[in-house]
Each structure stands twice: as structure tokens, then as C-alpha cells.
Design a protein around this motif. Structure first.
Motif, mmCIF file in Angstrom:
data_model
loop_
_atom_site.group_PDB
_atom_site.id
_atom_site.type_symbol
_atom_site.label_atom_id
_atom_site.label_comp_id
_atom_site.label_asym_id
_atom_site.label_seq_id
_atom_site.Cartn_x
_atom_site.Cartn_y
_atom_site.Cartn_z
ATOM 1 N N ASN A 26 0.810 -1.216 0.000
ATOM 2 C CA ASN A 26 0.000 0.000 0.000
ATOM 3 C C ASN A 26 0.843 1.265 0.000
ATOM 4 O OD1 ASN A 26 -2.553 -1.183 -0.064
ATOM 5 N ND2 ASN A 26 -2.569 -1.492 2.152
ATOM 6 N N ALA A 27 2.134 1.146 0.352
ATOM 7 C CA ALA A 27 3.025 2.314 0.377
ATOM 8 C C ALA A 27 3.915 2.304 -0.866
ATOM 9 C CB ALA A 27 3.839 2.310 1.663
ATOM 10 N N LEU A 90 -5.736 -0.524 -3.463
ATOM 11 C CA LEU A 90 -5.526 -0.713 -2.028
ATOM 12 C C LEU A 90 -5.642 -2.199 -1.672
ATOM 13 C CD1 LEU A 90 -4.894 1.300 0.197
ATOM 14 C CD2 LEU A 90 -7.305 1.350 0.783
ATOM 15 N N TYR A 99 -0.290 0.111 6.319
ATOM 16 C CA TYR A 99 0.528 1.047 5.534
ATOM 17 C C TYR A 99 1.897 1.176 6.178
ATOM 18 C CZ TYR A 99 1.619 5.241 2.785
ATOM 19 O OH TYR A 99 2.182 6.139 1.918
ATOM 20 N N SER A 101 4.990 3.321 7.059
ATOM 21 C CA SER A 101 5.395 4.718 7.200
ATOM 22 C C SER A 101 6.676 4.775 8.011
ATOM 23 C CB SER A 101 4.301 5.529 7.904
ATOM 24 O OG SER A 101 4.694 6.868 8.087
ATOM 25 N N LEU A 108 -4.622 1.505 8.913
ATOM 26 C CA LEU A 108 -5.312 2.701 8.447
ATOM 27 C C LEU A 108 -6.791 2.644 8.779
ATOM 28 C CD1 LEU A 108 -3.687 3.171 4.938
ATOM 29 C CD2 LEU A 108 -3.157 4.413 7.030
ATOM 30 N N LEU A 116 -5.960 7.592 1.584
ATOM 31 C CA LEU A 116 -5.188 6.632 0.785
ATOM 32 C C LEU A 116 -6.033 6.074 -0.360
ATOM 33 C CD1 LEU A 116 -2.465 5.287 0.438
ATOM 34 C CD2 LEU A 116 -3.243 3.423 1.891
ATOM 35 N N LYS A 119 -5.896 8.637 -2.956
ATOM 36 C CA LYS A 119 -4.575 8.665 -3.568
ATOM 37 C C LYS A 119 -4.413 7.535 -4.577
ATOM 38 C CE LYS A 119 0.350 8.638 -2.323
ATOM 39 N NZ LYS A 119 1.296 8.545 -1.187
ATOM 40 N N LYS A 120 -4.874 6.353 -4.213
ATOM 41 C CA LYS A 120 -4.771 5.213 -5.127
ATOM 42 C C LYS A 120 -5.621 5.438 -6.377
ATOM 43 C CE LYS A 120 -2.102 2.482 -2.652
ATOM 44 N NZ LYS A 120 -0.760 2.055 -3.105
#
Length: 440
Positions: A26-27, A90, A99, A101, A108, A116, A119-120
Motif C-alpha cells: 500500500n506504500a 488498495l 501502511y 510509514s 489505516l 489513501l 490517492k490510489k
């Protein structure tokens, strides 16, 4: 290679490490090394060949993705390297989203998960259509204020001839299939709080402690006009304007550098998370704190904000419109401007930090004013020495003695006290010695 955003070490395999693989996917992707301890030493892994079959199958069946799983050998010890690629969609593990970080894994939820997902999908929060809104919700006076700013800044000079509201909003990327986006309501809405309940600014005046709230004010309005409204209320109700005279003319100035405070408020409006709490401004006797919910972009640190850095706003459509309207720059120089304006005013460097799930900017008042110096217990001549230094940049022992007819020994004692209190610092030796303000 140490553990980092893209590297994780584990001594042995456990199925719960599928959460870490989910987080990497996911990152930005990354590698999990099985058979390495926390010190980075290869310790080997038992039943490696069996794991070489089990791990890929579990990744595929439980996460629905494929990873490269390699068996490595060093000094006769086998270990496994799992290479996880970033995914455009995702990925979940047992219905939960993880996720990566920094060097940690996070689950999340709430706003973080929504962001997210956007964003995806290649979108940001302000780029989403607001289905409840229509063109009747747009404040035409805010549009006219924007047009004046865009013309004056010469960033959109052609807009002077444009009268069609729909065309203006479309040119600013505030429409999608003739529907208003969230950004259109935030920027130019008659009542943004009707759609986004926390789209306002809260200001509080505090005494000596955080629980001593003297009075407060709530400022509502669209984003394009909100900064000016906040500044007007701060000036009228929360700040005490120092008064001086230029000849017979009375001059009122701000307690804090106007441009710095304006830039801080504009930054908060552009970068805040609008699904979270409102922007909060706390005014104290000796400082002002502006807080907004949100976080720095990945790979950007607070130290980076002190130098030229890439501009990556949390709400890029808001930021783009602010830029075109002449309110902000688009080069990541806002924080540099804030710091420089404070330094020009002789104030300490502002503190920018994470606080209570968001980012706060603390601006300190003039710590070298006569009022603050009296509170520190300085006598009159010491105060005059500090004010002289503030105006001229430095002071010497001989200048100080000449101001008050002091002996060298007395002057030295006075300077030692000012150094001890952290007000002045000594520069140079012997005849070349002078003193200047110690700005935090």
C-alpha cells in the motif's frame, strides 16, 4: 542495510507478517528479510525450503498479490528475501488496511484510509465532486475578489473579460462533468460549513495556562476570503497594537509581523485536513500558536521547511487557485517567508512541529520589548542597553559606559547579568568585544 521505509528484518516467519507485506504494497513497496535479527545479523531460518512454498501461497491467497520470494545464503546460513512491489489499488489483509510509514507499520482507519483510497484513485480530497452543491451555493462576491487578485498578480490577466461563472470554475479545475467539486465550495461557497462542518477557524485568548480561556471567536467563510477575515478579527479583538509616533503622526503596528501571520494562516487553509478539526489559533501574552489537522508529505521533514523545498500541498486544487489569485507562491517558500519575516522583526525563529495529531506553528512575541524586560527584573539602564542593541545590532562596553557614566567594572557586571539571563551574547575578545541579542 538498516531497517527503513523499505526494509524490515524478522528472525523467523509468522503469518502475522502478512500485515507488513500488506503495508509495503500500500506504500512504496519494500523488502522483508526473514532470518535476520534486530542487529542486522544473518541468523538463518529453519525449514527454509518449506517456507519457500508456503509464503508465496499465503501472500497470493490472503492478500491477492504476487511477490518475489528468494532463498539466499550467507556463510552457510539460509535466509529469505520477500520483495514487495507497490500496488495501484488498495490491498487489505483480513478486511483491514495496513501502511508502511518510516520504519513502522500502521493500520489505516477513518480519514487516513479515505485519503489513501483517494490517492490510489489518483485524486485528492479537494478533487472530489460534492453532489449536494449547485451553482446557487457559489458566492459571486468571492469570485469577483478572486478575479481582482488574479488580475493584480498578473497570473490570470485574461479573466478580466470572463463573465461566465461556469467557465471561470471550469478553467480553475473546480468542475467535473458540470458538477461542483469540494474545492469550489471551500473556495467560493456562500456557506462552506453547511457542507463541511469544520471548515472554520477558532480563535482563543488564553491567560497564563491552557485552561485559562479568557474569550474566543469563531470565523466562518469561504477559503478565499477567510484569511483576511481572521486577520481583521485578530487585529481588532486579540492583538494589542503597539503605538509609536513619527513626528506628530500616530503609528500603530502589529504585535507580530503581519506577513508572517498571514502566510501561516494561508498555509493552514491550504494544507489542512478538512475531515478533521477546524483550524485553531491560540493567543497568549507572549506567543501565538496556529494549529491545523494534517501532516507533512512523505520524505519531507521540519528541517526541510527551513530551506527551499518542493511544494506538495495536501489540497492541490485549493493551492492552485490561491496561487492564481495572488495569495500564495507555488515554490515551497511559504515557511521560509514566515521564518525570515520573524527574523526581520527581531523575533525568535518560529517553532513548527507535530502536535495533537496535527501541525502547529508557534510565533513568539518581541522578547526584547520594555514590558518583557521589566518582567525579567532588569533595571532601567540594562533595558536601555538591550533596546540600543536591538536598534543598532550590537553594543560595546565603552558605548554602554558612555550612555550612563559607569565604571568598566559596573558595566561588565551588567553585561554578565544580561548574558546569564539569555538576553545578550558576547562576541570577540579584548578590544574587539561586542554584545548582540541572543535570538532563539
Amino acid at each position: 542495510m538498516p531497517e527503513s521505509q523499505n526494509i524490515e528484518w524478522k528472525e523467523s516467519w509468522r503469518d502475522e507478517y502478512l500485515k507488513w507485506i500488506c503495508g509495503f504494497a500500500n506504500a512504496k513497496g519494500g523488502k522483508i528479510i526473514i532470518g535476520k535479527n534486530d542487529n542486522g545479523e544473518i541468523v538463518g531460518v529453519a525449514k527454509a525450503k518449506r517456507l519457500m512454498e508456503d509464503i508465496p501461497n499465503k501472500i497470493q491467497t490472503q492478500l491477492g498479490i504476487i511477490c518475489d520470494v528468494d532463498l539466499k545464503n550467507k556463510d552457510g546460513k539460509e535466509y529469505i528475501e520477500i520483495d514487495v512491489k507497490p500496488y495501484d489499488v488498495l490491498i487489505s489483509y483480513q478486511g483491514k488496511y495496513h501502511y508502511r510509514s518510516g520504519s513502522t507499520k500502521q493500520e489505516l482507519k477513518g480519514n487516513a484510509l479515505n485519503n489513501l483510497l483517494l490517492k490510489k484513485a489518483g485524486k485528492t480530497w479537494d478533487d472530489v465532486v460534492e453532489p449536494r452543491a449547485n451553482f446557487e451555493d457559489i458566492d459571486l462576491s468571492a469570485i469577483e475578489a478572486f478575479k481582482k487578485g488574479a488580475i493584480a498578480s498578473k497570473r490570470l490577466p485574461f479573466i478580466a473579460e470572463e463573465e461566465n461563472l461556469e467557465q471561470i470554475l471550469d478553467n480553475l479545475l473546480l468542475l467535473e462533468d458540470e458538477s461542483l467539486k469540494r474545492s469550489a465550495i471551500l473556495l467560493f461557497g456562500k456557506n462552506p460549513c453547511r457542507f463541511f462542518i469544520n471548515a472554520f477557524v477558532k480563535i482563543g485568548r488564553f491567560g497564563q495556562t491552557d485552561d485559562d480561556l479568557r474569550f474566543q471567536e469563531v470565523i466562518e467563510g469561504n477559503a478565499f476570503q477567510l484569511a483576511d477575515k481572521v486577520l481583521e478579527v485578530l487585529d481588532r479583538k486579540f492583538f494589542v497594537s503597539p503605538i509609536s509616533y513619527k513626528g506628530l503622526q500616530r503609528v500603530e503596528s502589529w504585535e507580530y509581523p503581519y506577513e508572517a501571520i498571514r502566510e501561516i494562516i494561508l498555509n493552514a487553509i491550504v494544507h489542512r485536513d478538512y475531515m478533521g478539526a477546524p483550524i485553531q489559533i491560540s493567543v497568549y501574552d507572549d506567543k501565538l500558536i496556529v494549529w491545523n489537522e494534517g501532516s507533512l508529505p512523505e520524505d519531507l521533514t521540519f528541517e526541510d521547511l527551513k530551506m527551499k523545498h518542493s511544494s506538495r500541498p495536501h489540497n492541490p486544487i485549493l493551492a492552485s487557485t490561491f496561487f492564481k489569485g495572488g495569495l500564495i507562491e507555488a515554490w515551497g517558500r511559504g515557511t521560509i517567508k514566515i521564518i525570515n519575516e520573524c527574523k526581520k522583526a527581531g523575533l525568535p525563529e518560529p517553532i513548527i512541529e507535530y502536535s495533537s495529531g496535527g501541525i502547529s506553528v508557534t510565533v513568539f512575541k518581541d522578547i526584547f520589548s520594555k514590558k518583557h524586560l521589566l518582567e525579567k527584573g532588569l533595571i532601567e539602564r540594562q533595558i536601555e542597553a538591550v533596546l540600543y542593541t536591538k536598534e543598532n545590532g550590537k553594543i560595546t562596553n565603552s558605548i554602554y559606559r558612555g550612555m550612563f557614566g559607569l565604571t568598566e567594572k559596573t558595566a561588565f557586571r551588567d553585561f554578565e547579568k544580561l548574558i546569564e539571563l539569555g538576553i545578550l551574547i558576547k562576541v570577540g575578545e579584548r578590544k574587539g568585544t561586542f554584545y548582540k541579542l541572543k535570538v532563539r
